[in-house]
Motif scaffolding. Structure first.
Motif, short mmCIF file in Angstrom:
data_model
loop_
_atom_site.label_atom_id
_atom_site.label_comp_id
_atom_site.label_asym_id
_atom_site.label_seq_id
_atom_site.Cartn_x
_atom_site.Cartn_y
_atom_site.Cartn_z
N ARG A 54 0.86 -1.17 0.00
CA ARG A 54 0.00 0.00 0.00
C ARG A 54 0.90 1.22 0.00
N LEU A 55 0.55 2.21 -0.82
CA LEU A 55 1.37 3.41 -0.92
C LEU A 55 1.20 4.31 0.28
N PRO A 56 2.22 5.13 0.58
CA PRO A 56 2.01 6.24 1.51
C PRO A 56 0.94 7.16 0.93
N SER A 57 0.27 7.92 1.78
CA SER A 57 -0.79 8.81 1.30
C SER A 57 -0.23 9.83 0.32
N VAL A 58 -0.77 9.80 -0.90
CA VAL A 58 -0.34 10.71 -1.96
C VAL A 58 -1.58 11.33 -2.59
N GLN A 59 -1.53 12.63 -2.83
CA GLN A 59 -2.63 13.33 -3.48
C GLN A 59 -2.12 14.06 -4.71
N LEU A 60 -2.90 14.01 -5.79
CA LEU A 60 -2.55 14.72 -7.01
C LEU A 60 -3.83 14.96 -7.79
N ALA A 61 -4.26 16.20 -7.84
CA ALA A 61 -5.48 16.56 -8.55
C ALA A 61 -5.15 16.73 -10.03
N ALA A 62 -5.31 15.66 -10.79
CA ALA A 62 -4.97 15.68 -12.21
C ALA A 62 -5.57 14.46 -12.87
N GLN A 102 -4.41 4.23 -6.15
CA GLN A 102 -4.30 4.62 -4.75
C GLN A 102 -3.98 6.11 -4.57
N VAL A 103 -3.66 6.81 -5.65
CA VAL A 103 -3.33 8.23 -5.57
C VAL A 103 -4.63 9.03 -5.51
N GLN A 104 -4.85 9.73 -4.42
CA GLN A 104 -6.09 10.47 -4.22
C GLN A 104 -6.17 11.65 -5.17
N GLY A 105 -7.32 11.78 -5.86
CA GLY A 105 -7.54 12.90 -6.77
C GLY A 105 -7.06 12.66 -8.18
N LEU A 106 -6.41 11.53 -8.46
CA LEU A 106 -5.88 11.25 -9.78
C LEU A 106 -6.88 10.40 -10.57
N THR A 107 -7.22 10.87 -11.75
CA THR A 107 -8.13 10.15 -12.64
C THR A 107 -7.34 9.53 -13.78
N GLN A 108 -7.59 8.25 -14.04
CA GLN A 108 -6.91 7.56 -15.13
C GLN A 108 -7.81 7.54 -16.37
N VAL A 109 -7.23 7.97 -17.50
CA VAL A 109 -7.95 8.01 -18.77
C VAL A 109 -7.31 6.99 -19.71
N PRO A 110 -8.08 6.07 -20.27
CA PRO A 110 -7.48 5.07 -21.17
C PRO A 110 -6.80 5.71 -22.38
N LEU A 111 -5.67 5.16 -22.78
CA LEU A 111 -4.92 5.64 -23.93
C LEU A 111 -5.15 4.71 -25.11
N PRO A 112 -5.75 5.19 -26.20
CA PRO A 112 -5.87 4.34 -27.38
C PRO A 112 -4.47 3.91 -27.86
N GLY A 113 -4.30 2.64 -28.13
CA GLY A 113 -3.00 2.15 -28.55
C GLY A 113 -1.98 2.19 -27.43
N HIS A 114 -2.42 2.00 -26.20
CA HIS A 114 -1.52 2.05 -25.05
C HIS A 114 -0.41 1.01 -25.14
N ASP A 115 -0.66 -0.06 -25.87
CA ASP A 115 0.29 -1.16 -25.98
C ASP A 115 1.08 -1.14 -27.29
N VAL A 116 1.00 -0.05 -28.02
CA VAL A 116 1.72 0.10 -29.28
C VAL A 116 3.02 0.84 -29.04
N VAL A 143 6.11 6.88 -13.76
CA VAL A 143 5.08 6.50 -12.80
C VAL A 143 5.60 6.55 -11.37
N ALA A 144 6.87 6.21 -11.15
CA ALA A 144 7.41 6.23 -9.79
C ALA A 144 7.38 7.62 -9.19
N GLU A 145 7.59 8.64 -10.00
CA GLU A 145 7.57 10.02 -9.48
C GLU A 145 6.19 10.40 -8.97
N VAL A 146 5.16 9.97 -9.68
CA VAL A 146 3.79 10.26 -9.24
C VAL A 146 3.47 9.47 -7.97
#
Length: 258
Positions: free
Chosen positions: A129-137, A163-177, A239-242
């Motif tokens: 489990r991550l330490p408490s992290v917040q990022l509104a983005a 687990q990052v509070q306030g962070l929304t993940q948006v799917p990337l078309p061709g994420h695996d390309v 990703v580690a920085e976030v």
């Protein structure tokens, strides 16, 4: 009452690109591993994993670097790196580079079983489990070729980002390309590489996400450079920085200045 098991002794393989171009990724990885309860060492004797030589067909140099890597990292419980491509090299290709070597090939295979990409280690081995992290983005995620295909890294970074509070993940078309970096590929075939990364950045921009994230610095440098040339407002982070809470005010990749 039974004593708690000892903290795993983890060696952090920093990687060449992190060391030279983005040391904050190494510090972020160190922070995450220590927060997860690991005893972390950063061996000063570490060098390149040999991937550029291997990709260029120089198997003899690769084998020499592989032996060096094994000598440096064998004493530790685990080896962890913030790079799917470097870990993929050690896990999938050291045995090939050392084929026929009765001493070193088995040692390479034994170490490969204890070598992990950072997010995979945190999720699959430590169940952290991550330490408490917040990022509104909002963010979108690119899966690097080596991490995805050689190591099966895909769900792990997304589970941690959830687990990052306030962070929304948006799917990337061709994420695996492929993004067009491909190590020496972008040097040998720059026009093709530029066309490939142009398709990638078009998909990134179409998501409307604030941030582009990934787990391999080479890919991120390639995409950040293209986004900068296009004048796109998307900011790029490892990703580690976030996950370590370092993306709120720090310069993004490509924003570091001269």
């Amino acid at each position: 009452m039974a004593a708690a098991p000892p903290a795993p002794h983890v060696a952090l393989f920093v990687t060449c690109l992190v060391d030279v171009t983005r040391p904050s990724v190494g510090f972020a990885a160190l922070h995450l591993l220590e927060a997860a309860g690991c005893k972390v060492a950063v061996p000063e004797a570490q060098t390149c994993c040999g991937q550029p030589a291997f990709n260029s067909g120089d198997t003899a140099s690769t084998a020499a670097l592989a032996r060096r890597f094994i000598e440096v990292f064998e004493p530790y419980d685990y080896v962890v790196a913030p790079s799917g491509s470097c870990v993929g090299m050690t896990r999938a290709h050291y045995a090939e580079a050392l084929a026929g070597d009765a001493e070193w090939q088995p040692r390479a295979q034994a170490l490969a079983a204890r070598t992990f990409e950072l997010t995979s280690f945190l999720v699959d081995v430590l169940h952290a489990r991550l330490p408490s992290v917040q990022l509104a983005a909002s963010c979108t995620y690119h899966d690097s070729c080596s991490g995805l295909r050689e190591l099966g890294v895909q769900a792990q970074p997304r589970a941690l980002l959830a687990q990052v509070q306030g962070l929304t993940q948006v799917p990337l078309p061709g994420h695996d390309v492929c993004c067009g970096f491909g190590g020496t590929f972008c040097v040998k075939y720059p026009a093709i590489s530029n066309a490939v990364v142009g398709e990638k950045t078009a998909n990134v921009r179409a998501t409307g996400a604030d941030l582009l994230l990934g787990g391999d610095l080479g890919c991120l440098l390639n995409m950040a450079g293209k986004l900068h040339r296009e004048g796109a407002p998307v900011r790029v982070f490892h990703v580690a920085e976030v996950l370590a809470g370092m993306a709120g005010s720090a310069p993004a990749i490509g924003e570091e200045g001269p």
